[in-house]
Design an enzyme around this catalytic site. Structure first.
Site, PDB file in Angstrom:
ATOM      1  N   HIS A   1     -11.562  16.865  -7.201  1.00 13.48           N
ATOM      2  CA  HIS A   1     -10.559  15.993  -6.876  1.00 13.48           C
ATOM      3  C   HIS A   1      -8.957  16.253  -7.777  1.00 13.48           C
ATOM      4  O   HIS A   1      -8.650  15.803  -8.018  1.00 13.48           O
ATOM      5  CB  HIS A   1     -11.165  14.417  -7.347  1.00 13.48           C
ATOM      6  CG  HIS A   1     -10.449  13.676  -6.757  1.00 13.48           C
ATOM      7  ND1 HIS A   1      -9.625  12.716  -7.178  1.00 13.48           N
ATOM      8  CD2 HIS A   1      -9.747  13.651  -5.521  1.00 13.48           C
ATOM      9  CE1 HIS A   1      -8.642  11.487  -6.715  1.00 13.48           C
ATOM     10  NE2 HIS A   1      -8.927  12.668  -5.842  1.00 13.48           N
TER      11      HIS A   1
ATOM     12  N   ASP B   1       0.768  -1.664  -0.104  1.00  7.28           N
ATOM     13  CA  ASP B   1       0.072  -0.390   0.396  1.00  7.28           C
ATOM     14  C   ASP B   1       0.531   1.222  -0.158  1.00  7.28           C
ATOM     15  O   ASP B   1       1.946   0.774   0.394  1.00  7.28           O
ATOM     16  CB  ASP B   1      -0.911   0.057   1.345  1.00  7.28           C
ATOM     17  CG  ASP B   1      -1.435   1.465   1.352  1.00  7.28           C
ATOM     18  OD1 ASP B   1      -2.887   1.631   0.735  1.00  7.28           O
ATOM     19  OD2 ASP B   1      -1.730   1.869   2.599  1.00  7.28           O
TER      20      ASP B   1
ATOM     21  N   THR C   1      -5.335   2.499  -3.730  1.00 10.71           N
ATOM     22  CA  THR C   1      -6.665   3.049  -4.263  1.00 10.71           C
ATOM     23  C   THR C   1      -6.289   4.752  -4.536  1.00 10.71           C
ATOM     24  O   THR C   1      -6.631   5.215  -4.780  1.00 10.71           O
ATOM     25  CB  THR C   1      -6.967   3.865  -3.060  1.00 10.71           C
ATOM     26  OG1 THR C   1      -7.096   4.162  -1.465  1.00 10.71           O
ATOM     27  CG2 THR C   1      -8.638   1.864  -2.154  1.00 10.71           C
TER      28      THR C   1
ATOM     29  N   GLU D   1      -0.456  11.379   4.695  1.00 10.47           N
ATOM     30  CA  GLU D   1      -2.310  11.442   4.839  1.00 10.47           C
ATOM     31  C   GLU D   1      -2.214  13.593   5.193  1.00 10.47           C
ATOM     32  O   GLU D   1      -2.991  14.425   4.464  1.00 10.47           O
ATOM     33  CB  GLU D   1      -3.139  10.871   4.904  1.00 10.47           C
ATOM     34  CG  GLU D   1      -3.483   9.420   4.900  1.00 10.47           C
ATOM     35  CD  GLU D   1      -4.602  10.156   3.354  1.00 10.47           C
ATOM     36  OE1 GLU D   1      -4.260  11.029   2.334  1.00 10.47           O
ATOM     37  OE2 GLU D   1      -4.866   8.608   2.709  1.00 10.47           O
TER      38      GLU D   1
ATOM     39  N   GLY E   1     -10.079   6.254  -1.258  1.00  9.45           N
ATOM     40  CA  GLY E   1     -10.849   6.929  -2.402  1.00  9.45           C
ATOM     41  C   GLY E   1     -10.549   8.257  -2.369  1.00  9.45           C
ATOM     42  O   GLY E   1     -11.827   8.610  -1.048  1.00  9.45           O
TER      43      GLY E   1
ATOM     44  N   GLU F   1     -14.385  10.035  -3.396  1.00  7.49           N
ATOM     45  CA  GLU F   1     -15.351   9.319  -2.865  1.00  7.49           C
ATOM     46  C   GLU F   1     -15.680   9.867  -1.398  1.00  7.49           C
ATOM     47  O   GLU F   1     -16.541   9.852  -0.811  1.00  7.49           O
ATOM     48  CB  GLU F   1     -15.355   7.322  -2.665  1.00  7.49           C
ATOM     49  CG  GLU F   1     -15.120   6.860  -3.444  1.00  7.49           C
ATOM     50  CD  GLU F   1     -13.994   6.878  -4.310  1.00  7.49           C
ATOM     51  OE1 GLU F   1     -13.341   7.893  -5.013  1.00  7.49           O
ATOM     52  OE2 GLU F   1     -13.922   6.013  -6.261  1.00  7.49           O
TER      53      GLU F   1
ATOM     54  N   ASP G   1      -0.061   5.227   0.650  1.00  4.73           N
ATOM     55  CA  ASP G   1      -0.795   6.229   1.639  1.00  4.73           C
ATOM     56  C   ASP G   1      -0.424   5.747   3.161  1.00  4.73           C
ATOM     57  O   ASP G   1      -1.207   4.668   3.314  1.00  4.73           O
ATOM     58  CB  ASP G   1      -2.232   6.634   1.613  1.00  4.73           C
ATOM     59  CG  ASP G   1      -1.701   7.372   0.201  1.00  4.73           C
ATOM     60  OD1 ASP G   1      -1.129   8.159   0.095  1.00  4.73           O
ATOM     61  OD2 ASP G   1      -2.484   6.760  -1.307  1.00  4.73           O
TER      62      ASP G   1
HETATM   63  C1  XBP Z   1      -5.339   6.069   0.187  1.00  6.32           C
HETATM   64  C2  XBP Z   1      -6.377   7.101   0.029  1.00  6.32           C
HETATM   65  C3  XBP Z   1      -6.713   7.622  -1.555  1.00  6.32           C
HETATM   66  C4  XBP Z   1      -5.756   8.790  -0.781  1.00  6.32           C
HETATM   67  C5  XBP Z   1      -6.147  10.165  -1.735  1.00  6.32           C
HETATM   68  O1  XBP Z   1      -5.727   4.592   0.521  1.00  6.32           O
HETATM   69  O2  XBP Z   1      -7.385   6.056   0.548  1.00  6.32           O
HETATM   70  O3  XBP Z   1      -7.615   8.212  -1.426  1.00  6.32           O
HETATM   71  O4  XBP Z   1      -5.893   9.466   0.293  1.00  6.32           O
HETATM   72  O5  XBP Z   1      -5.423   9.597  -2.944  1.00  6.32           O
HETATM   73  P1  XBP Z   1      -4.769   3.177   0.595  1.00  6.32           P
HETATM   74  P2  XBP Z   1      -6.840  10.352  -4.073  1.00  6.32           P
HETATM   75  O6  XBP Z   1      -3.913   3.559   1.376  1.00  6.32           O
HETATM   76  O7  XBP Z   1      -5.906   1.846   1.865  1.00  6.32           O
HETATM   77  O8  XBP Z   1      -4.834   3.611  -0.579  1.00  6.32           O
HETATM   78  O9  XBP Z   1      -7.609  11.166  -3.792  1.00  6.32           O
HETATM   79  O10 XBP Z   1      -5.890   9.665  -5.118  1.00  6.32           O
HETATM   80  O11 XBP Z   1      -7.960   9.140  -3.664  1.00  6.32           O
HETATM   81 MG    MG Z   2      -3.089   2.544   3.364  1.00  4.46          MG
END
Ligand code: XBP
Ligand code: MG
Length: 239
Positions: A82, A9, A123, A18, A52, A55, A11
């Site tokens: 976005h 993964d 994601t 974040e 996301g 979302e 993020d």
């Molecule tokens: C990461 C996310 C992403 C990021 C923002 O989740 O949920 O939405 O917060 O990126 P994970 P985007 O680490 O579980 O993959 O704005 O491009 O979605």
């Molecule tokens: Mg993550």
């Protein structure tokens, strides 16, 4: 038994992106569109329950009476925000201020040297990975990864297993041959729903979360001791 691939993964797992990355970029997008919305650290933490960015914006708007009422207008606003947010995030991380979390580069290098494939399963958008990784892994970052599965490849976001299933298909592996490394309950659920074992490296926003079903849960890949390949393999028994 050794896993044949590590599925990373991004993020929260590879880097803490974040709070000071994505969150600020969302706020910059609100400002650019003259919207009064701002996400503070705690609010954003609650919103992270939704994977996301688009979302997440839609979930936020669902609770507000100052968001467009019509579904289509709401969807268009989320898309426009976005797009702006993705641009703002790329500009932020291009400065190289966000580094890999402890132990990530060391474990990845050791796994690569042992012939274990590396993949990204996220994601987040491809553009965000391309903006972040040169600062985290250097200019030759792409050579580290056998494949990258990002938001555009797998539109159904975690906890849906789509991104993990796609990574397995691209790598030609069975679920039992891979190990996912995640930081969030949604990420763990996605890996498990794909039948993949998953280790957790806790990130700031999910420090207190429950991770039932994880193979291991650690504060990071260096604490309390560096997670090496030997320990990784011991924690990865043959079925
Ligand atoms: C990461 C996310 C992403 C990021 C923002 O989740 O949920 O939405 O917060 O990126 P994970 P985007 O680490 O579980 O993959 O704005 O491009 O979605
Ligand atoms: Mg993550």
């Amino acid at each position: 038994m050794t896993p044949r691939a590590l599925l990373w993964d991004v993020d929260g797992t590879i880097a803490e992106t974040e709070r000071d990355g994505h969150r600020i970029a969302f706020n910059q997008a609100f400002e650019a569109m003259a919207l009064p919305w701002r996400w503070d650290v705690d609010t954003y933490g609650r919103l992270l329950e939704i994977s996301g960015g688009r979302e997440r914006l839609l979930a936020f708007m669902a609770d507000r009476d100052d968001a467009p009422v019509e579904v289509r207008a709401r969807d268009e606003l989320a898309r426009a925000l976005h797009r702006l947010k993705t641009k703002a995030y790329a500009e932020r991380v291009a400065h190289g201020d966000i580094h890999a979390r402890p132990g990530v580069v060391r474990l990845m290098d050791a796994a690569l040297a042992a012939g274990i494939a590396q993949a990204v399963v996220t994601t987040t958008s491809t553009a965000n990975v391309e903006a972040l990784f040169p600062g985290v892994f250097g200019a030759e970052w792409r050579a580290r990864f056998a494949t990258l599965v990002c938001a555009e490849d797998a539109p159904r976001k975690k906890p849906d297993p789509q991104a993990y299933l796609m990574a397995l298909e691209r790598l030609g592996l069975r679920p039992t041959e891979a190990l996912a490394i995640e930081d969030s309950p949604n990420g763990l659920a996605a890996a498990r729903a794909a039948g993949i074992r998953c280790g957790i490296t806790r990130s700031a926003y999910f420090a207190g979360a429950a991770f039932d079903g994880a193979l291991w849960v650690r504060d990071d890949l260096e604490t309390p001791e560096p997670l090496g390949l030997a320990a990784l393999c011991m924690a990865f028994p043959a079925l």
